[in-house]
Design a protein around this motif. Structure first.
Motif, PDB file in Angstrom:
ATOM      1  N   LEU A  60      13.803 -22.300  13.950  1.00  0.00           N
ATOM      2  CA  LEU A  60      13.874 -22.168  15.529  1.00  0.00           C
ATOM      3  C   LEU A  60      14.280 -23.784  15.930  1.00  0.00           C
ATOM      4  CD1 LEU A  60      10.453 -20.117  16.188  1.00  0.00           C
ATOM      5  CD2 LEU A  60      12.774 -19.115  15.869  1.00  0.00           C
ATOM      6  N   PRO A  78      16.861 -18.870  11.980  1.00  0.00           N
ATOM      7  CA  PRO A  78      15.914 -17.772  11.701  1.00  0.00           C
ATOM      8  C   PRO A  78      16.361 -17.033  10.773  1.00  0.00           C
ATOM      9  CG  PRO A  78      16.272 -18.105  14.092  1.00  0.00           C
ATOM     10  CD  PRO A  78      17.259 -18.782  13.556  1.00  0.00           C
ATOM     11  N   PHE A  86       3.302 -15.651  15.996  1.00  0.00           N
ATOM     12  CA  PHE A  86       3.072 -16.661  17.012  1.00  0.00           C
ATOM     13  C   PHE A  86       1.630 -16.614  17.417  1.00  0.00           C
ATOM     14  CE2 PHE A  86       7.412 -15.890  17.266  1.00  0.00           C
ATOM     15  CZ  PHE A  86       8.082 -16.945  17.154  1.00  0.00           C
ATOM     16  N   PHE A  92       6.963  -7.454  22.181  1.00  0.00           N
ATOM     17  CA  PHE A  92       7.740  -6.957  23.282  1.00  0.00           C
ATOM     18  C   PHE A  92       6.840  -5.774  24.227  1.00  0.00           C
ATOM     19  CE2 PHE A  92      10.952  -7.674  19.568  1.00  0.00           C
ATOM     20  CZ  PHE A  92      11.273  -9.035  20.188  1.00  0.00           C
ATOM     21  N   TRP A  94       7.729  -4.104  26.485  1.00  0.00           N
ATOM     22  CA  TRP A  94       8.457  -2.646  26.744  1.00  0.00           C
ATOM     23  C   TRP A  94       8.566  -1.764  25.670  1.00  0.00           C
ATOM     24  CZ3 TRP A  94      11.021  -7.409  26.346  1.00  0.00           C
ATOM     25  CH2 TRP A  94      12.051  -7.260  25.317  1.00  0.00           C
ATOM     26  N   PHE A 103      10.993  -2.934  15.348  1.00  0.00           N
ATOM     27  CA  PHE A 103      12.047  -3.564  15.941  1.00  0.00           C
ATOM     28  C   PHE A 103      13.055  -4.284  14.594  1.00  0.00           C
ATOM     29  CE2 PHE A 103      14.234  -7.420  17.522  1.00  0.00           C
ATOM     30  CZ  PHE A 103      14.603  -7.031  18.711  1.00  0.00           C
ATOM     31  N   GLN A 107      17.351  -3.148  12.673  1.00  0.00           N
ATOM     32  CA  GLN A 107      18.440  -4.064  12.445  1.00  0.00           C
ATOM     33  C   GLN A 107      18.958  -4.002  10.869  1.00  0.00           C
ATOM     34  OE1 GLN A 107      19.081  -5.709  14.963  1.00  0.00           O
ATOM     35  NE2 GLN A 107      17.238  -4.815  15.724  1.00  0.00           N
TER      36      GLN A 107
ATOM     37  N   PHE B 162      10.785 -14.529  23.135  1.00  0.00           N
ATOM     38  CA  PHE B 162      11.528 -13.134  22.679  1.00  0.00           C
ATOM     39  C   PHE B 162      12.606 -13.330  21.741  1.00  0.00           C
ATOM     40  CE2 PHE B 162       9.333 -10.801  26.375  1.00  0.00           C
ATOM     41  CZ  PHE B 162       7.969 -10.844  25.890  1.00  0.00           C
ATOM     42  N   ASP B 164      13.506 -15.875  20.007  1.00  0.00           N
ATOM     43  CA  ASP B 164      13.083 -16.313  18.958  1.00  0.00           C
ATOM     44  C   ASP B 164      12.518 -15.208  17.792  1.00  0.00           C
ATOM     45  OD1 ASP B 164      13.440 -19.029  19.480  1.00  0.00           O
ATOM     46  OD2 ASP B 164      11.539 -19.607  19.669  1.00  0.00           O
ATOM     47  N   VAL B 165      11.561 -14.194  18.391  1.00  0.00           N
ATOM     48  CA  VAL B 165      11.002 -13.354  17.578  1.00  0.00           C
ATOM     49  C   VAL B 165      12.348 -12.452  17.081  1.00  0.00           C
ATOM     50  CG1 VAL B 165       9.559 -11.210  17.642  1.00  0.00           C
ATOM     51  CG2 VAL B 165       8.911 -13.113  18.752  1.00  0.00           C
ATOM     52  N   ALA B 166      13.207 -12.247  18.033  1.00  0.00           N
ATOM     53  CA  ALA B 166      14.318 -11.069  17.634  1.00  0.00           C
ATOM     54  C   ALA B 166      15.205 -11.694  16.487  1.00  0.00           C
ATOM     55  CB  ALA B 166      15.107 -10.771  18.997  1.00  0.00           C
ATOM     56  N   LYS B 167      15.565 -12.984  16.562  1.00  0.00           N
ATOM     57  CA  LYS B 167      16.149 -13.853  15.574  1.00  0.00           C
ATOM     58  C   LYS B 167      15.630 -13.844  14.337  1.00  0.00           C
ATOM     59  CE  LYS B 167      18.274 -17.091  18.933  1.00  0.00           C
ATOM     60  NZ  LYS B 167      18.085 -18.442  19.496  1.00  0.00           N
ATOM     61  N   VAL B 171      18.081  -9.983  14.230  1.00  0.00           N
ATOM     62  CA  VAL B 171      19.312  -9.851  15.424  1.00  0.00           C
ATOM     63  C   VAL B 171      19.896 -11.333  15.377  1.00  0.00           C
ATOM     64  CG1 VAL B 171      19.584  -9.403  17.765  1.00  0.00           C
ATOM     65  CG2 VAL B 171      17.793  -8.526  16.866  1.00  0.00           C
ATOM     66  N   LYS B 180      18.873  -5.754  22.838  1.00  0.00           N
ATOM     67  CA  LYS B 180      17.604  -5.599  22.179  1.00  0.00           C
ATOM     68  C   LYS B 180      16.656  -6.416  22.982  1.00  0.00           C
ATOM     69  CE  LYS B 180      17.461  -3.448  18.745  1.00  0.00           C
ATOM     70  NZ  LYS B 180      17.018  -2.238  18.184  1.00  0.00           N
ATOM     71  N   VAL B 181      16.860  -7.265  23.660  1.00  0.00           N
ATOM     72  CA  VAL B 181      16.014  -8.233  24.224  1.00  0.00           C
ATOM     73  C   VAL B 181      15.965  -8.575  25.698  1.00  0.00           C
ATOM     74  CG1 VAL B 181      14.723 -10.566  24.022  1.00  0.00           C
ATOM     75  CG2 VAL B 181      15.386  -9.180  21.879  1.00  0.00           C
ATOM     76  N   PRO B 184      16.229  -5.152  28.180  1.00  0.00           N
ATOM     77  CA  PRO B 184      14.859  -4.413  28.322  1.00  0.00           C
ATOM     78  C   PRO B 184      13.802  -5.610  29.119  1.00  0.00           C
ATOM     79  CG  PRO B 184      15.562  -4.737  26.054  1.00  0.00           C
ATOM     80  CD  PRO B 184      16.601  -5.227  26.916  1.00  0.00           C
ATOM     81  N   SER B 185      14.023  -6.788  28.590  1.00  0.00           N
ATOM     82  CA  SER B 185      13.084  -7.754  29.101  1.00  0.00           C
ATOM     83  C   SER B 185      13.280  -7.955  30.701  1.00  0.00           C
ATOM     84  CB  SER B 185      13.093  -9.018  28.365  1.00  0.00           C
ATOM     85  OG  SER B 185      12.151  -9.936  29.163  1.00  0.00           O
TER      86      SER B 185
END
Lengths: 251, 261
Positions: A60, A78, A86, A92, A94, A103, A107, B162, B164-167, B171, B180-181, B184-185
């Motif tokens: 990161l 990543p 974390f 997320f 939503w 999620f 992918q 968010f 970071d998490v997705a990566k 993604v 995706k992030v 929606p966010s």
């Protein structure tokens, strides 16, 4: 670097943040290895750079010099080989619990049936089947972190990288989550790298503890924890181990 | 948006809602009473009574004049709003997400932002003409900025974590992250922008029709030029009713889409 046994190799990692007077050295020549299937905790006082190290290992944040290798491959960003959990969950909001866990699977080239099955397995693993359709806002801290763990594990990473994951839950929930994490670790045979400032927590969980010291952040000592599991905080050997690590940190 | 009122509404259940409705009705009745009494002391061409306005409303409605005007207004309001909203969101998201786009466009935005949609009437006439497309242009300009800023703010506020998490979950493209992030966010802000824009653009039809394009706003002008205050009020009432229906509709969509909040 010998063979693929070394799941994680942290090799002479340094990090300097730009600034006046040549910047701030956050990490200086940090090196250690993590074997496949090992549970390693990184412990140190605030300012020892453990969160910086966490972010570098997770891809990161870039490092200034040195290298981090996962299963022999240098970290450049990543990677799905490494699941990140974390402290503040970062679910997320939503997405439902089910949607959060799914999620990473979305992918991948998985058909819907296989994905659903994997999500169900993960929810079963963390005991949240009943909350599959809840949104994160309605969950307690402990439940949120179970979702965080399930989400990270769903894509089946080799390594689980956790940054003070139980730092925001109450003591009782924390010790329950410790037991759960250890059983998940045994069941999935993942390699776990766990950052914390809580020495009790590190001694409860780890095979080995990387003790760090601040200014600049560097490895002070790597401590083997030769205690049988499950570990009882009331045991004398446990207390001695904790005392020893505390002694290192307060030096 | 989770306001205190809606929270109370869910906590206190139906009784609270009923009490709110009753109090609201009281406010409306009190207002009509004051209006009625005031109309006794003024000639009808200055302040017609509520009943007189209602009568004109019914007459205009029955004659089909209102429906014709409404259809005309919607003919430029709808495309103007849709185009302005779409462009505003697209540009707002792009600029907030991409540093490059932000750097390139920020000076332009700073200069263009203070231009009121009304000031564009000249351009609308010169470039497009006195027609629905010209009016739609002005409405689109109004919708654009509201949605631009809402989308920009929403995307700017997406927590870095968010991403970071997705990566870390695989993604690996900007398009993927946005889809995706980021979207929606930022959706709560974007939808608030859409809702505000729809209402603001409905009010903008008055300005857009100032130059002679037919519609509800045009009827309002004609009525005021004829000093028919009752007709003016009847068309104002029509605009308010349409706004009420629109906003209630969008709000219910908003609540459904943002059930997670």
């Amino acid at each position: 670097m010998s063979g693929s046994d070394r799941r994680v190799a942290v090799d002479g990692v340094s990090k300097t943040y730009d600034g006046e007077d040549g910047g701030v050295r956050a990490l200086a020549d940090v090196s250690f290895d993590v074997e496949d299937g090992e549970f390693v905790c990184i412990v140190g006082p605030s300012g020892c750079g453990k969160t910086t190290l966490f972010r570098i290992i997770g891809g990161l944040e870039p490092l200034t010099s040195g290298e981090v290798r996962l299963s022999g491959e240098p970290v450049t960003g990543p990677s799905p080989d490494l699941g990140i959990v974390f402290q503040e969950y970062h679910l997320f909001p939503w997405r439902t619990v089910r949607g959060n866990v799914a999620f990473g699977l979305e992918q991948q080239d998985l058909d819907a049936g296989a994905r659903e099955q994997r999500v169900a397995e993960m929810l079963d693993l963390v005991g949240l089947e009943a909350f599959a359709d809840s949104y994160p806002k309605g969950l307690s801290g402990g439940m949120k972190q179970r979702v965080g763990i399930a989400r990270a594990l769903a894509v089946d990473p080799e390594i689980l990288l956790m940054d003070e994951p139980f730092g925001s839950v109450d003591a009782q929930t924390r010790s329950m989550l410790h037991a759960e994490l250890l059983s998940i670790w045994r069941e999935t045979e993942k390699t776990v790298l766990f950052v914390t400032h809580d020495v009790d927590e590190a001694v409860t969980l780890a095979d080995r503890i990387v003790v760090m010291e601040p200014s600049p952040g560097r490895v002070q000592e790597i401590v083997d924890v030769d205690l049988d599991r499950p570990r009882e905080r009331t045991d004398e050997a446990f207390a001695e181990q904790v005392e020893y690590v505390r002694g290192l940190i307060s030096e | 948006m989770s306001t205190l009122e809606t929270d109370l509404g869910t906590d206190f259940g139906g009784d609270y809602d009923r009490r709110r409705l009753a109090r609201g009705a009281l406010g409306v009745v009190a207002f009509l009473l004051v209006w009625e009494v005031a109309s006794w002391f003024n000639p009808a061409y200055v302040l017609p009574s509520p009943r007189a306005v209602a009568e004109v409303f019914v007459v205009e409605l029955r004659s089909g004049a209102m429906l014709t005007a409404l259809t005309a207004s919607v003919t430029h309001w709808l495309p103007g709003t849709v185009v302005g909203t779409t462009l505003g969101i697209a540009l707002g998201v792009t600029m907030a997400y991409s540093d490059l786009a932000d750097d390139v466009a920020t000076p332009l935005v700073r200069v263009l932002r203070p231009v009121p949609p009304l000031a564009l009437i000249g351009f609308a006439i010169a470039w497009i003409g006195l027609n629905h497309a010209g009016a739609a242009f002005i409405i689109a300009a109004g919708a654009f900025w509201i949605n631009y800023y809402a989308a920009y703010g929403g995307v700017d506020g997406v927590p870095e974590e968010f991403l970071d998490v997705a990566k870390s979950l695989g993604v690996d493209t900007d398009l993927g992250l946005v889809r995706k992030v980021v979207l929606p966010s930022a959706l709560p802000e974007i939808i608030t922008g859409i809702r505000t824009g729809i209402g603001r653009c409905w009010m903008l039809i008055i300005a857009a029709e100032l130059m002679g394009v037919p519609g509800v706003g045009r009827e309002l002008y004609t009525a005021s030029q004829n000093l028919s205050v009752d007709a003016v009020l009847a068309y104002i009432l029509l605009m308010s009713l349409v706004y009420l229906v629109l906003d209630t509709g969008v709000k219910s969509v908003q609540n459904r889409v943002l059930a997670w909040q």
